[in-house]
Scaffold this motif. Structure first.
Motif, short mmCIF file in Angstrom:
data_model
loop_
_atom_site.label_atom_id
_atom_site.label_comp_id
_atom_site.label_asym_id
_atom_site.label_seq_id
_atom_site.Cartn_x
_atom_site.Cartn_y
_atom_site.Cartn_z
N ILE A 133 0.79 -0.99 0.06
CA ILE A 133 0.09 -0.05 0.15
C ILE A 133 1.04 1.56 -0.46
O ILE A 133 0.28 2.18 -0.69
CB ILE A 133 -1.04 -0.08 1.28
N ARG A 134 1.98 0.90 0.68
CA ARG A 134 2.85 2.31 0.74
C ARG A 134 3.29 2.16 -0.37
O ARG A 134 3.75 3.57 -1.25
CB ARG A 134 3.81 1.82 2.32
N GLN A 135 4.22 1.78 -0.76
CA GLN A 135 5.11 1.39 -2.48
C GLN A 135 3.76 2.25 -3.12
O GLN A 135 4.81 2.42 -3.89
CB GLN A 135 5.94 0.58 -2.60
N GLY A 136 2.89 1.09 -3.38
CA GLY A 136 2.06 1.63 -4.52
C GLY A 136 1.20 2.64 -4.68
O GLY A 136 1.06 3.57 -5.21
N ARG A 137 1.35 3.59 -3.56
CA ARG A 137 0.85 5.18 -3.52
C ARG A 137 1.95 5.89 -4.14
O ARG A 137 2.10 7.24 -4.29
CB ARG A 137 0.40 5.30 -1.89
N LYS A 138 3.20 5.83 -2.90
CA LYS A 138 4.74 6.14 -3.45
C LYS A 138 4.64 6.34 -5.82
O LYS A 138 5.23 7.63 -6.13
CB LYS A 138 5.47 5.93 -2.83
N ALA A 139 4.34 5.01 -5.73
CA ALA A 139 4.43 5.18 -7.13
C ALA A 139 3.49 5.78 -8.14
O ALA A 139 3.80 4.82 -9.22
CB ALA A 139 5.22 4.03 -7.64
N ARG A 140 1.76 5.59 -7.48
CA ARG A 140 0.92 5.61 -8.13
C ARG A 140 0.73 4.22 -8.80
O ARG A 140 0.71 4.63 -10.44
CB ARG A 140 0.86 7.10 -8.79
N SER A 141 0.72 3.16 -8.40
CA SER A 141 0.67 1.96 -8.75
C SER A 141 -0.74 1.65 -8.62
O SER A 141 -0.88 0.68 -7.61
CB SER A 141 1.84 1.24 -9.01
N PRO A 142 -1.69 1.97 -9.11
CA PRO A 142 -3.14 1.12 -8.67
C PRO A 142 -2.73 -0.04 -8.56
O PRO A 142 -3.86 -0.78 -7.68
CB PRO A 142 -3.71 1.70 -10.31
N ALA A 143 -2.31 -1.36 -9.73
CA ALA A 143 -2.16 -3.04 -9.61
C ALA A 143 -1.78 -3.01 -8.10
O ALA A 143 -1.77 -3.75 -7.84
CB ALA A 143 -1.64 -2.89 -10.75
N ILE A 144 -0.10 -1.99 -7.89
CA ILE A 144 0.62 -2.28 -6.37
C ILE A 144 -0.33 -1.94 -5.22
O ILE A 144 -0.61 -2.83 -4.43
CB ILE A 144 1.38 -1.79 -7.01
N GLU A 145 -1.18 -1.19 -5.18
CA GLU A 145 -2.22 -0.79 -4.13
C GLU A 145 -3.18 -1.29 -3.93
O GLU A 145 -4.16 -1.84 -2.79
CB GLU A 145 -2.47 1.38 -4.16
N ALA A 146 -4.00 -2.00 -5.39
CA ALA A 146 -5.47 -2.93 -4.41
C ALA A 146 -4.76 -3.84 -4.65
O ALA A 146 -5.63 -4.84 -3.56
CB ALA A 146 -5.23 -3.07 -6.76
N ASP A 147 -3.13 -4.38 -5.01
CA ASP A 147 -3.00 -5.47 -4.36
C ASP A 147 -2.92 -6.09 -2.71
O ASP A 147 -3.38 -7.18 -1.42
CB ASP A 147 -1.37 -6.38 -5.35
N GLY A 148 -2.46 -4.62 -2.21
CA GLY A 148 -1.93 -4.48 -1.14
C GLY A 148 -2.82 -3.73 -0.58
O GLY A 148 -3.86 -5.31 1.01
N GLN A 149 -3.98 -3.72 -1.22
CA GLN A 149 -5.44 -3.46 -0.38
C GLN A 149 -6.19 -4.31 -0.13
O GLN A 149 -7.44 -5.25 1.22
CB GLN A 149 -6.54 -2.69 -0.87
N HIS A 150 -5.92 -5.09 -0.79
CA HIS A 150 -6.73 -6.87 -1.12
C HIS A 150 -6.18 -8.02 0.17
O HIS A 150 -6.94 -8.82 0.11
CB HIS A 150 -6.37 -7.77 -2.48
N LEU A 151 -5.05 -7.42 0.12
CA LEU A 151 -4.20 -8.66 1.38
C LEU A 151 -4.75 -8.31 2.69
O LEU A 151 -4.46 -8.83 3.36
CB LEU A 151 -2.56 -7.66 1.12
N MET A 152 -4.90 -6.83 2.91
CA MET A 152 -5.57 -5.92 4.04
C MET A 152 -6.81 -7.05 3.98
O MET A 152 -6.93 -7.04 5.43
CB MET A 152 -5.19 -4.89 4.57
#
Length: 298
Positions: free
Chosen positions: A134-153
């Motif tokens: 979530i932190r790195q996805g927002r920092k890199a503005r990567s929807p795919a990475i952030e979505a992966d993190g949100q699902h893991l949460m």
């Protein structure tokens, strides 16, 4: 380039961690036979698929613009997130099916302590990694990475609920509670899937950037358009890590093309300092095109 390579490395690491966690949760289910732990393991399969899709999307989004896609491949990550959302919903439906069978034919889980310990260990891994994504996805503005993190949460929350519920199953002897827990996990997953799809569709529909960034853009234009008359029809959209900005800049009719171009260059430079990965288009107009609206400079 450094951020891009880091994002790709994170996506690859996410796949490896997903496989490890999946193995641990399958082991916990195999030891106990719990329907709730089965649902938890099934969600981890979705996590692995999610990581694979995210890795492909991040790699594709890095491709430079070409004749076929002159605006770049940045929206590939939004398609990835939609696929992830659909996979999450499919997993939830499968879990609900197993929960129904478990409710109609309840059985007490076996090897409670071993299963709970293994599942708890897998959950700790997921919790730590979800925060990183979530932190790195927002920092890199990567929807795919952030979505992966949100699902893991979501997976973490589900598993904690399952572990607490299974402890109650062992303490009370109420076997049907195992199936009820699985159904609750499925409903939680359904909500998560809907959220991922909703946010991704917004990106595919060229949703405007958040209000705070819009204000920053307007302030930068207002403070760096000396010599111009006004700026109007300001539009923004987000595509992955890219922010697209376009507007009309009205200048005095007698101003030379060279002077107007210099003003545009100055605005563009300041916008790129304020907004990362900005793609800017400015349409210069003479003063008779002024709308006396938007950002009035003079």
């Amino acid at each position: 380039m450094a951020i891009t390579n880091k994002t790709l490395a994170i996506a690859a690491t996410s796949l490896l961690i997903g496989l490890i966690v999946l193995g641990l949760k399958v082991l916990a289910w195999w030891l106990t036979g719990s329907v709730a732990l089965y649902s938890d393991a099934l969600e981890s399969i979705v996590n692995v698929v999610t990581a694979i899709v995210a890795l492909i999307a991040v790699r594709l989004a890095q491709r430079p613009a070409d004749a076929a896609l002159p605006y770049g491949y940045h929206k590939a990550e939004y398609f990835s997130a939609v696929v992830v959302g659909v996979m999450i919903i499919v997993a939830a439906i499968l879990i609900l099916r197993e929960a129904l069978y478990g409710f109609l034919e309840p059985e007490m889980p076996e090897a409670p302590v071993q299963g709970l310990v293994i599942s708890a260990f897998a959950t700790i891994i997921n919790l730590v990694w979800a925060q990183v994504l979530i932190r790195q996805g927002r920092k890199a503005r990567s929807p795919a990475i952030e979505a992966d993190g949100q699902h893991l949460m979501t997976d973490v929350v589900s598993t904690v609920g399952v572990l607490v519920g299974l402890a109650l199953v062992y303490l009370t002897g109420f076997a049907q509670l195992d199936a009820i827990l699985a159904a609750l996990v499925a409903l939680n997953i359904l909500w998560s899937g809907w959220g991922v799809i909703r946010d991704s569709v917004g990106g595919l529909m060229d949703v405007a950037v958040p209000p705070d960034i819009q204000k920053t853009i307007r302030d930068v234009i207002a403070n760096n358009a000396d010599g111009a008359i006004e700026a109007h029809d300001i539009r923004t959209r987000q595509a992955g890590k890219m922010t697209f900005i376009d507007f009309h800049l009205v200048v005095p009719g007698a101003m030379s093309v060279d002077d107007a171009h210099s003003i545009c260059d100055g605005i563009e430079a300041k916008l790129r300092e304020a907004v990362d990965d900005a793609q800017i288009t400015i349409h210069v107009e003479p003063e008779n095109k002024a709308k006396h609206a938007g950002i009035v400079v003079l």
